[in-house]
Structure formats: structure tokens, C-alpha cells
Scaffold this active site. Structure first.
Site, short mmCIF file in Angstrom:
data_model
loop_
_atom_site.label_atom_id
_atom_site.label_comp_id
_atom_site.label_asym_id
_atom_site.label_seq_id
_atom_site.Cartn_x
_atom_site.Cartn_y
_atom_site.Cartn_z
N GLY A 60 13.78 5.14 -42.31
CA GLY A 60 12.39 5.50 -42.13
C GLY A 60 12.17 6.88 -41.55
O GLY A 60 11.05 7.38 -41.53
N TYR A 71 5.33 0.59 -47.33
CA TYR A 71 4.31 -0.12 -46.56
C TYR A 71 3.32 -0.76 -47.52
O TYR A 71 2.65 -0.06 -48.28
CB TYR A 71 3.58 0.84 -45.61
N HIS A 74 -0.52 6.98 -32.54
CA HIS A 74 0.85 7.40 -32.23
C HIS A 74 1.09 8.78 -32.83
O HIS A 74 0.37 9.24 -33.70
CB HIS A 74 1.86 6.41 -32.80
N GLU A 115 4.61 10.83 -34.51
CA GLU A 115 5.87 10.41 -35.14
C GLU A 115 7.02 10.47 -34.14
O GLU A 115 6.94 11.15 -33.10
CB GLU A 115 6.18 11.31 -36.34
N HIS A 156 -2.38 10.11 -34.77
CA HIS A 156 -3.13 9.56 -35.90
C HIS A 156 -3.10 8.03 -35.85
O HIS A 156 -2.23 7.42 -35.22
CB HIS A 156 -2.56 10.07 -37.23
#
Length: 496
Positions: free
Chosen positions: A177, A184, A195, A197, A283
Site C-alpha cells: 500500500g 478500495y 489523516h 499519508e 484529507h
């Protein structure tokens, strides 16, 4: 749909908008070059950008007939949301029973989970926040694989050519990932919480098919405001882990953001469109209905300063941590020696004027040489985690488990069988129980405890011939090695 929060006129004019790019195929061919072009236009200032690929670019020539996609979802998650007044905590309960993609689609389109009738995207957004705590949706997140054609050479999410590939080249490590693709599959109301990344990397998300996604994004320059709001609101979570936003379970509505003067943008991603998130761009968002997306991370030279100063969650041993050694050595050679000594002073790219040292290296020559000296000394009680000044005692090593974690070069849920000798992977020591002081700040909400009580009630009501094991004994929700979403396992006997 692209809007911005309402603030005073002076600040409103300063908040950057999400930009949409429509490149030609020639412009689109070189991935890294086009990302640089987007940033030259200021796309990174909003933290999120949309790309409408050229018509010549086709990710999957065979189309998206579900019956022709041989895909099994090993462990979908049920998203239980608790809270009120725009402040929520999302607990992801991992389902034991696997599902085929067709079964997931049928459930997503069933009467219970289907998208409600709505006039437009604004109306659907209102319904989302009004009903966020009702009818917990399923989300097939972090599914290994790709829907892109193997012979796709341009913008193939499974093999983007960026400097993040050095993690594999230099350390021989694959992080699912992060430097590989994840799929997804969503349904109405399945969400991703606020969050950034892992390691504040870039990310790319391509919506292959299905219903749209609504994205919220905070410009990186205002990211600290969101952190301050979250830390003051979810005090208990913050006291347990100062990087708890990386657990991906905190949800804050646009209404609350406006009340606290936190600028944000929102935009809708349609099928066939690409979203790019930029370093330190917070985001969140939700799905409008059944859909399928593919995502991964990537990096550029501009990211290195973000990566060096990214917050790290230390309460979970399987959190993604990437050694910055290869990036500093290759792209910042003039700062390498000071960085090794922990004396690389500078500013976080989004906090100009606030000078501090970047995070100490997780692995360096000084530590390696000291470790060799420690082995040669063969003294009783001498720790292998010795420093350049000599050996540390075993008691010190036990008293400071976080220091041992800092020295881990790369730690993730990926396999470590192929690690080179210069790379260390260490497990976090058991966390000591901390007795809260009487002067601790007052608690505002304890959403985690409320969620635990709710899930425990569901657990007790489940029919079972055996007693089973209750995994929710203390309210601590642990991550599994399969998922990047924070999850719990709840075994169900039947469809209900």
C-alpha cells in the site's frame, strides 16, 4: 463540486483552491515531470488536486464487468461511528468472513445500505453528516492487488517511477500500500477519516468505476490548526499517542472546521478521475455508493524535508516507518553528517521561522560502529544499542523502549525476510501502565469508551454455541497486520 469554508474576507482570499488538470497524452506520459508541473502551478498549496486523464489513457481495457473481475475481499471492515455535534470517532471492526466482489456489490446495493435519494451532491453531503452514526457501512479497504492492465506503462499505480522506489532498491523492502498498490471497494457512507499519508508522503487515487467520492482537504499551511483542534478535543487519545491522527479514526465535520476558523476545500471525484494528495495535506472523505478505487504512495525530492520531520506513531509496532537515510545521503549530501549527529537544524516546510532539529536518524554509521565495538568488548550487561560514547546498561535499554524503536530502520507490517544487514526491524516493548496525574486536563469526550460499550453490547447479543473470546476488554483498539485501517476482529455466525 469544489467549495471553500466561509471566513473573513482577508483570510478567504489567501486560502488556495483545489486545482483540476486536463493534460494531453504527451504531457501525461512522464509521471514525475507532470507532478512537478502541477506544483509549479501551485497545486500543492491546497494539499489536494484532481486530474482528468486524457482519453487515450485507459487503465483497464476489459472494462469493469463485476462478473469478469476475479476478486475476493479477505476481510471487509464494518465502520462503527460514535460521537455527536460534528465530532466523531470511527472504529473499524474487521469481519472474519471473506466476500467476493459480487457479494459486496449486492450488499452495497441492498435496501439497507444503498445510497439514499438526493437532489444533488450538497443534499447527499447533508444526509451523510446527519446519519453518520446510523447503519454502519462496510468498507473493503487495503485489498492487495490492482485493476490496471499489466502492460500499462503510463501512470501504472502499481509501479510508479519515483524516488520512493529507493526503499525497495536500497533496503529490499516492499511495504504493501505504500510502494505497492491497494484496492478500495466502498459503499454509501463508507469513509476515510482525517489523516496525512504515512511519513507525510504523496498519494495517488484512481477511481476505476462506480459512484463518486467526496473529498475534504486542508491546505498544508493550516494543517497544524486541525491538529490543535483534534488534540484539544480528543484529549485522552492525544495523551496516549501524540500522533493518534495516524490511527485514521478521527472525523470532524465541515461545520466544526468553520467554527474553529480552519480553512478547507471539498471536491467530488468521479469515476475515471485521479486525485493527488501532497505532503502534509490532511484529507478525509466518504463514498456516495458502490465503487472501486486504486491507490498507492509516491515521493519527490520536495518531500524529503517533510519525511524527515513527519510525526511517528509509537504506540503501534506495525505503523509504517521509513528510514530517511538513503534520501538524505543521496539528495542532501551537504546535510548528511549533521543529520547523522542529530544536528540538522531547520524548519518544517509548513512552519517557516520555527527552527528545530529534524528527527534523529534511525540508522547511521556511528551507531553501527558503536555496536561493533560493543560486540567486541563482550562485557556483561553491555547493550548492543550502544552509543559512540560507550555502552548503555541493560536497565537503560529497558527503561527507554521508545529509544529502541527510534533506532529501527524500517518497521511495517510487511515481510522482513529479505532485509539487508544494515537494516534493523525491532518490535516495540510492552507499553507501561501510566497512572494519570491529578492535574491532568479535564476530559471533554470519551468516544472510545462509548464505542466499546456499544460494541460489547452487540458482542453479548450475538448467538454462539461457545463462549469465545472478548477482544474488547479495555477499550484499546489495536491494528492488525493485514490492515492499514485500525481494526478489531468480531466473529459473526451468520449474515445478520
Amino acid at each position: 463540486m469544489s467549495t471553500r469554508s466561509s471566513f473573513g474576507d482577508d483570510e478567504q482570499t489567501k486560502v488556495p483552491r483545489i486545482m483540476t488538470f486536463r493534460p494531453s497524452y504527451d504531457e501525461f506520459k512522464n509521471f514525475a515531470s507532470y507532478i512537478e508541473h502541477m506544483e509549479s502551478r501551485g497545486a500543492h498549496l491546497a494539499g489536494l488536486a484532481k486530474i482528468q486523464p486524457p482519453a487515450e489513457w485507459v487503465a483497464r481495457k476489459d472494462g469493469y464487468d463485476i462478473d469478469n473481475i476475479n476478486m475476493t475481499i479477505p476481510a471487509p471492515i464494518c465502520q462503527v461511528v460514535t460521537g455527536a455535534h460534528g465530532l466523531y470517532q470511527q472504529i473499524n471492526i474487521q469481519q472474519r468472513r471473506q466476500m467476493t466482489l459480487r457479494q459486496f456489490m449486492e450488499k452495497a446495493n441492498s435496501e439497507l445500505y444503498q445510497t439514499p435519494r438526493h437532489f444533488d451532491y450538497e443534499d447527499l453531503e447533508r444526509k451523510y453528516w446527519k446519519n453518520i452514526t446510523y447503519i454502519s457501512p462496510l468498507y473493503a479497504a487495503d485489498v492487495k492487488g490492482t485493476l490496471s492492465d499489466e502492460d500499462l506503462d503510463v501512470w501504472n499505480i502499481g509501479r510508479l517511477d519515483t524516488i520512493l522506489n529507493l526503499v525497495n532498491t536500497d533496503y529490499n523492502i516492499i511495504i504493501d500500500g505504500v510502494n505497492t498498490a491497494y484496492l478500495y471497494f466502498g459503499m454509501w457512507k463508507s469513509s476515510f477519516a482525517w489523516h496525512t499519508e504515512d511519513m507525510d508522503l504523496y498519494s495517488i487515487n484512481y477511481l476505476h468505476f462506480g459512484a463518486p467520492k467526496t473529498w475534504y482537504a486542508i491546505p498544508p499551511a493550516y494543517g497544524r490548526r486541525l491538529e490543535k483542534l483534534a488534540n484539544e478535543t480528543f484529549v485522552e487519545n492525544y495523551n496516549e499517542c501524540n500522533a493518534y491522527l495516524r490511527h485514521k479514526m478521527t472525523m470532524i465535520s465541515p461545520k466544526v472546521l468553520r467554527q474553529h476558523n480552519i480553512p478547507y476545500n471539498k471536491i467530488t471525484q468521479e469515476a475515471g478521475e485521479i486525485m493527488i494528495t501532497f505532503p502534509f495535506g490532511y484529507h478525509a472523505g466518504f463514498n456516495h455508493g458502490f465503487n472501486g478505487a486504486e491507490s498507492t504512495n509516491f515521493a519527490s525530492r520536495r518531500w524529503i524535508e517533510y519525511g524527515k520531520r513527519a510525526s511517528i506513531c509509537k504506540c503501534r509496532s506495525d505503523m509504517v516507518k521509513i528510514s530517511m537515510e538513503t534520501f538524505v545521503r543521496r539528495f542532501q549530501p551537504e546535510r548528511y553528517e549533521n543529520w547523522l549527529r542529530g544536528q540538522d537544524f531547520g524548519c518544517h516546510p509548513e512552519e517557516p521561522g520555527k527552527i528545530c532539529a529534524s528527527a534523529p536518524p534511525t540508522l547511521n554509521e556511528y551507531e553501527k560502529q558503536a555496536s561493533l565495538r560493543a560486540i567486541k568488548s563482550q562485557k556483561r550487561g553491555c547493550s548492543l544499542a550502544a552509543t559512540t560514547n560507550g555502552c548503555e546498561s541493560n536497565s537503560e535499554a529497558v527503561e527507554n523502549p521508545a529509544d529502541a524503536d527510534d533506532r529501527a530502520s524500517v518497521s511495517s507490517y510487511s515481510s522482513s525476510r529479505h532485509l539487508q544487514p544494515v537494516v534493523k526491524v525491532r518490535k516495540l516493548a510492552p507499553k507501561e501502565t501510566v497512572v494519570p496525574e491529578t492535574s491532568a486536563p479535564p476530559k471533554k469526550y470519551d468516544f472510545n469508551q462509548v464505542a466499546v460499550v456499544r460494541v460489547r453490547r452487540l458482542w453479548n447479543e450475538l448467538p454462539s454455541t461457545e463462549n469465545g473470546v472478548n477482544l474488547l476488554t479495555n477499550g484499546v483498539v489495536k491494528n492488525t497486520k493485514r490492515m492499514r485501517f485500525q481494526t478489531k476482529v468480531l466473529t459473526l455466525d451468520d449474515e445478520d
